[in-house]
Motif scaffolding. Sequence first.
Motif, mmCIF file in Angstrom:
data_model
loop_
_atom_site.group_PDB
_atom_site.id
_atom_site.type_symbol
_atom_site.label_atom_id
_atom_site.label_comp_id
_atom_site.label_asym_id
_atom_site.label_seq_id
_atom_site.Cartn_x
_atom_site.Cartn_y
_atom_site.Cartn_z
ATOM 1 N N ALA A 96 -36.002 -44.452 15.322
ATOM 2 C CA ALA A 96 -35.197 -44.426 14.220
ATOM 3 C C ALA A 96 -36.161 -44.396 12.977
ATOM 4 O O ALA A 96 -35.627 -44.296 11.988
ATOM 5 N N ASP A 97 -37.404 -44.740 13.155
ATOM 6 C CA ASP A 97 -38.143 -44.801 12.063
ATOM 7 C C ASP A 97 -38.910 -43.490 11.664
ATOM 8 O O ASP A 97 -39.420 -42.835 12.379
ATOM 9 N N LEU A 98 -38.309 -43.247 10.575
ATOM 10 C CA LEU A 98 -39.011 -41.616 9.864
ATOM 11 C C LEU A 98 -40.260 -41.623 9.601
ATOM 12 O O LEU A 98 -40.729 -40.679 10.202
ATOM 13 N N PRO A 99 -41.220 -42.507 9.340
ATOM 14 C CA PRO A 99 -42.479 -42.221 9.231
ATOM 15 C C PRO A 99 -43.015 -41.956 10.689
ATOM 16 O O PRO A 99 -43.814 -41.076 10.892
ATOM 17 N N GLN A 100 -42.653 -42.749 11.709
ATOM 18 C CA GLN A 100 -42.994 -42.454 13.003
ATOM 19 C C GLN A 100 -42.643 -41.297 13.363
ATOM 20 O O GLN A 100 -43.292 -40.270 14.147
ATOM 21 N N LEU A 101 -41.536 -40.730 13.068
ATOM 22 C CA LEU A 101 -40.908 -39.558 13.666
ATOM 23 C C LEU A 101 -41.568 -38.171 12.985
ATOM 24 O O LEU A 101 -42.057 -37.351 13.702
ATOM 25 N N LEU A 102 -41.967 -38.411 11.669
ATOM 26 C CA LEU A 102 -43.002 -37.511 11.062
ATOM 27 C C LEU A 102 -44.372 -37.255 11.653
ATOM 28 O O LEU A 102 -44.751 -35.962 11.598
ATOM 29 N N ALA A 103 -44.892 -38.243 12.278
ATOM 30 C CA ALA A 103 -46.144 -38.111 13.262
ATOM 31 C C ALA A 103 -46.029 -37.343 14.575
ATOM 32 O O ALA A 103 -47.072 -37.160 15.131
ATOM 33 N N GLU A 104 -44.691 -37.281 15.072
ATOM 34 C CA GLU A 104 -44.254 -36.581 16.307
ATOM 35 C C GLU A 104 -43.629 -35.328 16.160
ATOM 36 O O GLU A 104 -44.007 -34.525 17.281
ATOM 37 N N ILE A 105 -42.981 -35.026 15.097
ATOM 38 C CA ILE A 105 -42.228 -33.868 15.060
ATOM 39 C C ILE A 105 -42.524 -33.016 13.878
ATOM 40 O O ILE A 105 -42.365 -33.737 12.779
ATOM 41 N N PRO A 106 -42.845 -31.700 13.918
ATOM 42 C CA PRO A 106 -42.838 -31.086 12.826
ATOM 43 C C PRO A 106 -41.792 -31.191 11.643
ATOM 44 O O PRO A 106 -40.632 -31.000 12.131
ATOM 45 N N ALA A 107 -42.177 -31.420 10.342
ATOM 46 C CA ALA A 107 -40.960 -31.480 9.361
ATOM 47 C C ALA A 107 -41.580 -31.061 8.295
ATOM 48 O O ALA A 107 -42.749 -30.906 7.852
ATOM 49 N N PRO A 108 -40.694 -30.851 7.085
ATOM 50 C CA PRO A 108 -41.244 -30.547 5.699
ATOM 51 C C PRO A 108 -42.060 -31.645 5.224
ATOM 52 O O PRO A 108 -42.040 -32.429 5.298
ATOM 53 N N SER A 109 -43.342 -30.883 4.659
ATOM 54 C CA SER A 109 -44.498 -31.814 4.016
ATOM 55 C C SER A 109 -44.085 -32.615 2.894
ATOM 56 O O SER A 109 -44.743 -33.525 2.594
ATOM 57 N N PHE A 110 -42.941 -32.349 2.245
ATOM 58 C CA PHE A 110 -42.562 -33.194 1.047
ATOM 59 C C PHE A 110 -41.844 -34.411 1.322
ATOM 60 O O PHE A 110 -41.620 -35.388 0.674
ATOM 61 N N LEU A 111 -41.574 -34.740 2.726
ATOM 62 C CA LEU A 111 -40.822 -36.120 3.241
ATOM 63 C C LEU A 111 -41.674 -37.362 2.790
ATOM 64 O O LEU A 111 -41.035 -38.420 2.472
ATOM 65 N N PRO A 112 -42.737 -37.325 3.064
ATOM 66 C CA PRO A 112 -43.359 -38.692 2.659
ATOM 67 C C PRO A 112 -43.406 -38.894 1.189
ATOM 68 O O PRO A 112 -43.303 -40.151 0.839
ATOM 69 N N GLU A 113 -43.457 -37.907 0.201
ATOM 70 C CA GLU A 113 -43.314 -38.243 -1.063
ATOM 71 C C GLU A 113 -42.035 -38.780 -1.461
ATOM 72 O O GLU A 113 -41.768 -39.616 -2.129
ATOM 73 N N LEU A 114 -41.003 -38.360 -0.690
ATOM 74 C CA LEU A 114 -39.571 -38.808 -1.125
ATOM 75 C C LEU A 114 -39.443 -40.312 -0.455
ATOM 76 O O LEU A 114 -38.673 -40.981 -1.110
ATOM 77 N N ILE A 115 -40.049 -40.530 0.572
ATOM 78 C CA ILE A 115 -40.081 -41.969 1.177
ATOM 79 C C ILE A 115 -40.829 -42.807 0.045
ATOM 80 O O ILE A 115 -39.935 -43.936 -0.148
ATOM 81 N N ALA A 116 -41.703 -42.325 -0.590
ATOM 82 C CA ALA A 116 -42.264 -43.167 -1.465
ATOM 83 C C ALA A 116 -41.491 -43.378 -2.590
ATOM 84 O O ALA A 116 -41.397 -44.372 -3.270
ATOM 85 N N ALA A 117 -40.796 -42.320 -3.187
ATOM 86 C CA ALA A 117 -39.848 -42.323 -4.099
ATOM 87 C C ALA A 117 -38.715 -43.125 -3.943
ATOM 88 O O ALA A 117 -38.267 -44.008 -4.955
ATOM 89 N N LYS A 118 -38.183 -43.151 -2.633
ATOM 90 C CA LYS A 118 -37.140 -44.100 -2.280
ATOM 91 C C LYS A 118 -37.458 -45.720 -2.224
ATOM 92 O O LYS A 118 -36.638 -46.491 -2.824
ATOM 93 N N ALA A 119 -39.014 -45.842 -2.064
ATOM 94 C CA ALA A 119 -39.201 -47.221 -1.988
ATOM 95 C C ALA A 119 -39.022 -47.884 -3.522
ATOM 96 O O ALA A 119 -39.072 -48.908 -3.723
ATOM 97 N N GLU A 120 -38.985 -47.032 -4.700
ATOM 98 C CA GLU A 120 -39.020 -47.348 -5.840
ATOM 99 C C GLU A 120 -37.862 -47.881 -6.325
ATOM 100 O O GLU A 120 -37.498 -48.432 -7.154
ATOM 101 N N ALA A 121 -36.747 -46.769 -5.816
ATOM 102 C CA ALA A 121 -35.375 -47.109 -6.328
ATOM 103 C C ALA A 121 -34.149 -46.863 -5.220
ATOM 104 O O ALA A 121 -34.343 -45.811 -4.695
ATOM 105 N N GLU A 122 -33.216 -47.698 -4.822
ATOM 106 C CA GLU A 122 -32.410 -47.425 -3.845
ATOM 107 C C GLU A 122 -31.520 -45.966 -4.208
ATOM 108 O O GLU A 122 -30.893 -45.343 -3.112
#
Length: 250
Positions: free
Chosen positions: A171-197
């Motif tokens: 269920a962990d999205l960062p771990q999933l991104l390490a295993e499955i091809p996905a859009p490159s902007f997702l880590p940036e979105l995760i970082a933005a989500k950390a700043e504000a719910e």
Amino acid sequence: MVDLEQFDLAPVVADQPDPLLFATVSGAHLYGFPSRDSDVDLRGVHLLPVAELIGLTDPEETRTRMWDRDGVELDLVTHDLLKFVRLMLRPNGYVLEQLLSPLVVHTTDVHAELTALAPGVLTGRHAHHYRGFAKTQWKLWETTGELKPLLYTFRALLTGIHLMNSGRVLADLPQLLAEIPAPSFLPELIAAKAEAEHGTAAGLVPDSVAGDIAALHAALDFAQSGTALPEAPSARDALGDLVVRVRLQG
């Protein structure tokens, strides 16, 4: 952001009216994108006494409680063992994520038994759960523009693809991104989500994101069509025996 290792959740377990067989953390913390103001979603299983099950009063099969402790919002939902096992036997990835969450607050031997039996309830039909959840969250993102439902959409699809391909719930999205091809902007979105719910996905082109989501839906369809997972659970009898034995033991 709540440091789960430092935030003592043991009093929550001790405060329950009936024994908890397990309690874990779900939600954004489990999915790998908690924000500074995320609440703590606790999920688990309680064991009702036999007297409550056979009496005239309807048993409290599901308990829900929300409260604030030390500035942190806690959300606790527990099901009685029988109800939880029935949910396990449906193509319900949500309860399996709770059961298998590595963020364990409280555990017992019964928790270990349920975890050991979890592979026997995984089926190809679980793809429907993740597909449906992703569609609901996508509609929410189209309405609100918030990061949270968009990340939930990607997370659900990637979890479903991973499950169909590997037979494992992740269920962990960062771990999933390490295993499955996905859009490159997702880590940036995760970082933005950390700043504000309730932050927004500024700068994203909706049509482009829609194309990314459509591609993942197609990947989930393809993974389901070739999955080695069975069509029906194999652990039904074993889970039934567990419920009877644990209930009689009290």
